[in-house]
Design a protein around this motif. Structure first.
Motif, PDB file in Angstrom:
ATOM      1  N   MET A 158       0.841  -1.198   0.000  1.00  0.00           N
ATOM      2  CA  MET A 158       0.000   0.000   0.000  1.00  0.00           C
ATOM      3  C   MET A 158       0.878   1.250   0.000  1.00  0.00           C
ATOM      4  O   MET A 158       1.853   1.338   0.744  1.00  0.00           O
ATOM      5  N   GLU A 159       0.549   2.188  -0.869  1.00  0.00           N
ATOM      6  CA  GLU A 159       1.328   3.401  -1.012  1.00  0.00           C
ATOM      7  C   GLU A 159       0.534   4.605  -0.503  1.00  0.00           C
ATOM      8  O   GLU A 159      -0.703   4.628  -0.575  1.00  0.00           O
ATOM      9  N   LEU A 160       1.259   5.604  -0.021  1.00  0.00           N
ATOM     10  CA  LEU A 160       0.598   6.833   0.438  1.00  0.00           C
ATOM     11  C   LEU A 160      -0.151   7.512  -0.706  1.00  0.00           C
ATOM     12  O   LEU A 160      -1.204   8.117  -0.505  1.00  0.00           O
ATOM     13  N   ARG A 161       0.392   7.361  -1.923  1.00  0.00           N
ATOM     14  CA  ARG A 161      -0.290   7.945  -3.077  1.00  0.00           C
ATOM     15  C   ARG A 161      -1.680   7.339  -3.252  1.00  0.00           C
ATOM     16  O   ARG A 161      -2.640   8.044  -3.577  1.00  0.00           O
ATOM     17  N   GLN A 162      -1.798   6.053  -2.990  1.00  0.00           N
ATOM     18  CA  GLN A 162      -3.096   5.395  -3.118  1.00  0.00           C
ATOM     19  C   GLN A 162      -4.092   5.932  -2.095  1.00  0.00           C
ATOM     20  O   GLN A 162      -5.270   6.145  -2.403  1.00  0.00           O
ATOM     21  N   LEU A 163      -3.606   6.185  -0.870  1.00  0.00           N
ATOM     22  CA  LEU A 163      -4.483   6.758   0.157  1.00  0.00           C
ATOM     23  C   LEU A 163      -4.935   8.155  -0.250  1.00  0.00           C
ATOM     24  O   LEU A 163      -6.102   8.523  -0.054  1.00  0.00           O
ATOM     25  N   ALA A 164      -4.002   8.949  -0.797  1.00  0.00           N
ATOM     26  CA  ALA A 164      -4.349  10.308  -1.209  1.00  0.00           C
ATOM     27  C   ALA A 164      -5.357  10.286  -2.356  1.00  0.00           C
ATOM     28  O   ALA A 164      -6.317  11.072  -2.376  1.00  0.00           O
ATOM     29  N   TYR A 165      -5.195   9.376  -3.316  1.00  0.00           N
ATOM     30  CA  TYR A 165      -6.133   9.273  -4.434  1.00  0.00           C
ATOM     31  C   TYR A 165      -7.498   8.820  -3.940  1.00  0.00           C
ATOM     32  O   TYR A 165      -8.537   9.338  -4.366  1.00  0.00           O
ATOM     33  N   GLN A 216      -8.342  17.740  -9.511  1.00  0.00           N
ATOM     34  CA  GLN A 216      -7.793  18.369  -8.309  1.00  0.00           C
ATOM     35  C   GLN A 216      -6.372  17.891  -8.040  1.00  0.00           C
ATOM     36  O   GLN A 216      -5.532  18.656  -7.560  1.00  0.00           O
ATOM     37  N   LEU A 217      -6.106  16.627  -8.377  1.00  0.00           N
ATOM     38  CA  LEU A 217      -4.779  16.057  -8.130  1.00  0.00           C
ATOM     39  C   LEU A 217      -3.795  16.366  -9.258  1.00  0.00           C
ATOM     40  O   LEU A 217      -2.604  16.078  -9.120  1.00  0.00           O
ATOM     41  N   HIS A 218      -4.323  16.912 -10.374  1.00  0.00           N
ATOM     42  CA  HIS A 218      -3.499  17.244 -11.529  1.00  0.00           C
ATOM     43  C   HIS A 218      -2.822  16.001 -12.116  1.00  0.00           C
ATOM     44  O   HIS A 218      -1.629  16.006 -12.459  1.00  0.00           O
ATOM     45  N   ILE A 258      -6.706   3.152  -7.514  1.00  0.00           N
ATOM     46  CA  ILE A 258      -7.831   2.701  -6.673  1.00  0.00           C
ATOM     47  C   ILE A 258      -8.056   1.210  -6.867  1.00  0.00           C
ATOM     48  O   ILE A 258      -8.306   0.477  -5.899  1.00  0.00           O
ATOM     49  N   ARG A 259      -7.967   0.719  -8.123  1.00  0.00           N
ATOM     50  CA  ARG A 259      -8.126  -0.717  -8.372  1.00  0.00           C
ATOM     51  C   ARG A 259      -7.040  -1.512  -7.643  1.00  0.00           C
ATOM     52  O   ARG A 259      -7.311  -2.552  -7.046  1.00  0.00           O
ATOM     53  N   ALA A 260      -5.811  -1.008  -7.689  1.00  0.00           N
ATOM     54  CA  ALA A 260      -4.708  -1.703  -7.009  1.00  0.00           C
ATOM     55  C   ALA A 260      -4.942  -1.734  -5.501  1.00  0.00           C
ATOM     56  O   ALA A 260      -4.661  -2.739  -4.832  1.00  0.00           O
ATOM     57  N   ARG A 281      -7.046   9.772   8.752  1.00  0.00           N
ATOM     58  CA  ARG A 281      -6.215   9.868   9.956  1.00  0.00           C
ATOM     59  C   ARG A 281      -4.736   9.717   9.593  1.00  0.00           C
ATOM     60  O   ARG A 281      -3.878  10.461  10.068  1.00  0.00           O
ATOM     61  N   ALA A 282      -4.431   8.742   8.731  1.00  0.00           N
ATOM     62  CA  ALA A 282      -3.041   8.519   8.329  1.00  0.00           C
ATOM     63  C   ALA A 282      -2.502   9.711   7.553  1.00  0.00           C
ATOM     64  O   ALA A 282      -1.371  10.171   7.783  1.00  0.00           O
TER      65      ALA A 282
END
Length: 294
Positions: free
Chosen positions: A1-8, A24-26, A36-38, A70-71
């Motif tokens: 799990m990547e932080l980018r996935q949480l942000a998306y 919004q995320l450009h 999101i699928r991953a 929260r993360a």
């Protein structure tokens, strides 16, 4: 799990769709959809319910959203703290300090701060409280360590850190040196050594003498509390001093408690309400408060 996935994931949930989230995320919408699928594949549950018209969170998605936010919030806080730390580590602090700081050991406190933040450049300026407050007004110092007088202007904010009391300093061999306590009225006919008119110590002397029914005769004036002690030691008069200043090493003198003892303003840290302290100055001020209240 990547932080980018949480942000998306958080962006899609907040925006209610992949297209607006991507804008919004450009990034490209396809990139958001792929991440999101991953994420759903790794978690083993669908996070969104997709239709041709709308995207909504599943029950699992609602549960996961609270944890993701929260993360991400903790990550933002960590970034902010590290940014503040970087500002502290490369900062500069200019401190104004009066010669009288009560029982608070400023040199030791600054030595500890230097050990903790060796990259911070420290400048110490000494002077009477009126001089240092003027420096505070112009930004010449970040904050001041000194007495907090009752008439302190409202543009300043003060934090009390120590108490101090006033004693009488006598030459060795003075006829009152035999007394364990000296009544203030007994000083009626004495010549005084004191700071110049307008200083806090001079006001304390004048007010105490007036309350005792006489006018203090100041024969010798000086700009330094340290030199007051030296002049008394040379036999040029008696003086009122803060106990910490009176009991320092120097010329032999006799220190006695006064009855009644004039009140001495508490010692504290003073800064200008309209001047924002830098990260380094905030850290230094907090360090001094921490040591004083430990």
């Amino acid at each position: 799990m990547e932080l980018r996935q949480l942000a998306y994931f958080e962006a899609v949930a907040r925006c209610g769709g992949f297209t607006r989230a991507a804008e919004q995320l450009h990034v490209a919408q396809s990139a958001v959809s792929a991440q999101i699928r991953a994420l759903e594949t790794e978690l083993g549950v669908p996070l969104f319910s997709r239709t041709t018209r709308r995207v909504s969170l599943t029950h699992a998605g609602e549960l996961f959203l609270a944890r993701a936010r929260r993360a991400l919030g903790e990550l933002d806080s960590a970034r902010a703290e590290l940014a503040d730390l970087t500002a502290v580590l490369h900062g500069r602090v200019t401190i104004g300090a009066t010669p009288v700081t009560g029982p608070f050991d400023l040199p030791d406190a600054l030595a500890r701060f230097h050990t903790r933040y060796p990259g911070v450049a420290l400048t110490l300026r000494s002077g009477l409280i009126s001089e240092l407050l003027a420096e505070l007004d112009t930004g010449g110092v970040d904050f001041v360590l000194g007495p907090i007088h009752r008439d302190l202007a409202s543009r300043y904010s003060a934090r009390r850190i120590a108490d101090e009391d006033i004693v009488v300093v006598l030459p060795v061999g003075h006829h009152l040196a035999r007394e364990r306590r000296v009544g203030f009225a007994q000083l009626r006919d004495e010549a005084f050594v004191c700071l110049t008119a307008g200083s806090g110590l001079r006001s304390i002397l004048d007010d105490a003498a007036s309350a005792a029914g006489f006018t203090a005769h100041v024969q010798f004036e000086t700009h330094s509390p340290a030199s007051i002690r030296e002049l008394v030691g040379a036999g040029l008069g008696v003086a009122l001093l803060a106990r910490a200043a009176a009991e320092r090493d120097g010329a032999p003198v006799v220190v006695r408690t006064l009855e009644p003892a004039p009140g001495h303003p508490p010692i504290g840290l003073i800064h200008h309400r309209d001047h924002r302290l830098s990260a380094a100055a905030q850290a230094c001020r907090g360090h001094l408060i921490e040591l004083a209240t430990a």
